[in-house]
Design an enzyme around this catalytic site. Structure first.
Site, PDB file in Angstrom:
ATOM      1  N   ASP A 136     -12.640  -7.985  -2.153  1.00  0.00           N
ATOM      2  CA  ASP A 136     -13.573  -9.080  -2.389  1.00  0.00           C
ATOM      3  C   ASP A 136     -14.997  -8.568  -2.269  1.00  0.00           C
ATOM      4  O   ASP A 136     -15.242  -7.521  -1.686  1.00  0.00           O
ATOM      5  CB  ASP A 136     -13.348 -10.214  -1.385  1.00  0.00           C
ATOM      6  CG  ASP A 136     -13.516  -9.719   0.056  1.00  0.00           C
ATOM      7  OD1 ASP A 136     -14.664  -9.729   0.540  1.00  0.00           O
ATOM      8  OD2 ASP A 136     -12.512  -9.316   0.661  1.00  0.00           O
ATOM      9  N   GLU A 185       0.808  -1.224   0.000  1.00  0.00           N
ATOM     10  CA  GLU A 185       0.000   0.000   0.000  1.00  0.00           C
ATOM     11  C   GLU A 185       0.841   1.274   0.000  1.00  0.00           C
ATOM     12  O   GLU A 185       0.306   2.363  -0.172  1.00  0.00           O
ATOM     13  CB  GLU A 185      -0.946  -0.022   1.205  1.00  0.00           C
ATOM     14  CG  GLU A 185      -1.955  -1.159   1.125  1.00  0.00           C
ATOM     15  CD  GLU A 185      -2.688  -1.430   2.436  1.00  0.00           C
ATOM     16  OE1 GLU A 185      -3.619  -2.267   2.406  1.00  0.00           O
ATOM     17  OE2 GLU A 185      -2.337  -0.853   3.473  1.00  0.00           O
TER      18      GLU A 185
END
Length: 250
Positions: free
Chosen positions: A218, A31
Site C-alpha cells: 500500500d 511468500e
C-alpha cells in the site's frame, strides 16, 4: 607436483562452493509457496512450530521456511535456520507498507539497512530504535547480496520499480498516517513491516550475510486502489521470480 596441488585446490574450492547453503525466509504462506513448489529433492522437518524445507532451487542448496508474523516468530526462525542448518546466507522476502511517497503498490524495496522503530529507550537518553548492546540503530545488509538483489529485481521488474532503502520493523500493523510520518521522519525509512530487522539482528549476531526484499502492499498516502487479494498474487509471483534470479547469480 604442481598439477597435483592445482587439482587439490580445485577440488577443495568445488567442495566449498557445493557446501554453501542459502536460507529463503518469508513470514506468510503466500511468500514461500511459489518457491516451495519448484524445490528439487525436497524434504521437510518441523522444529517447534516452524517447518523447514530443504532441497535444490536453481541449482543451489536452500532451506525455505515461513516464520509467521511478528518479531519473535522471525527471531525463532532465523536463529533456528542458522544454528540447525548452518546456512551461509539469508534472503528474506515479503510485503511491506510504503513510507516513501515515490513508491507505488508492488514496487520493491531492497534493504540498505533495517531498524526497529518500536524500540524506545528515549527516557534514558538513548536514540529511538537503539537496542542496548548495539552501537548503531541500523543493521546493514550485506553489500554483495544487496547488489545481487537489486540487479535481479531490476531484471524482473525494471529499474523504475526498484529502490534501495531503509526498512523499519516493529510489532505493530501501521494504519495511522501520523505514525507512518513519524517513522519516516525519525528513521528516514522507505518502508515499514514486522520482521526484517529482527532477522537482520540475528544474522548479525552470528555473522551471516543477509538481505531483505519487500514488495509494497500500500501507499503511505492511502491512494492505492488494488484489491489486496490481487496484490498478494502479484507480489508473490514477482518475489518468487526475483529470488530465483538471485539464486542464479549467487
Amino acid at each position: 607436483m604442481k598439477k597435483i596441488v592445482v587439482f587439490l585446490l580445485s577440488l577443495l574450492m568445488g567442495t566449498l562452493a557445493f557446501g554453501e547453503r542459502i536460507a529463503l525466509i518469508g513470514a506468510m504462506d503466500s511468500e514461500i509457496e511459489l518457491l516451495k513448489k519448484d524445490i528439487k529433492n525436497i524434504k521437510s522437518e518441523k522444529i517447534g512450530e516452524i517447518e523447514y524445507f530443504q532441497g535444490k532451487l536453481e541449482g543451489k542448496d536452500i532451506v525455505l521456511l515461513k516464520t509467521g508474523v511478528g518479531k519473535v516468530n522471525a527471531a525463532i526462525g532465523a536463529n533456528t535456520v542458522i544454528r540447525e542448518y548452518k546456512v551461509d546466507k539469508i534472503v528474506f522476502t515479503g510485503v511491506a507498507g510504503a513510507i516513501d511517497n515515490s513508491l507505488n503498490i508492488a514496487d520493491i524495496v531492497v534493504s540498505e539497512d533495517l531498524v526497529q522503530h518500536d524500540v524506545d529507550l528515549t527516557a534514558f537518553g538513548r536514540p529511538a530504535g537503539l537496542i542496548p548492546g548495539q552501537e548503531t540503530v541500523e543493521f546493514k545488509a550485506d553489500e554483495k547480496l544487496k547488489k545481487v538483489a537489486y540487479d535481479s529485481a531490476v531484471k524482473v521488474l525494471g529499474k523504475d520499480k526498484v529502490k534501495i532503502g531503509r526498512i523499519a520493523t516493529g510489532d505493530q500493523f501501521i494504519a495511522s498516517k501520523d505514525k507512518v510520518n513519524w517513522i519516516g521522519k525519525t528513521f528516514n525509512a522507505s518502508a515499514v513491516e514486522m520482521e526484517g530487522a529482527v532477522v537482520a539482528q540475528v544474522a548479525k549476531t552470528y555473522g551471516v550475510p543477509f538481505v531483505v526484499l519487500r514488495a509494497m502492499s500500500d501507499k503511505a498516502d492511502g491512494s492505492a486502489t488494488m484489491v489486496y487479494e490481487e496484490f498478494e498474487i502479484l507480489a508473490a509471483d514477482n518475489s518468487a521470480k526475483i529470488v530465483k534470479e538471485m539464486l542464479k547469480n549467487m
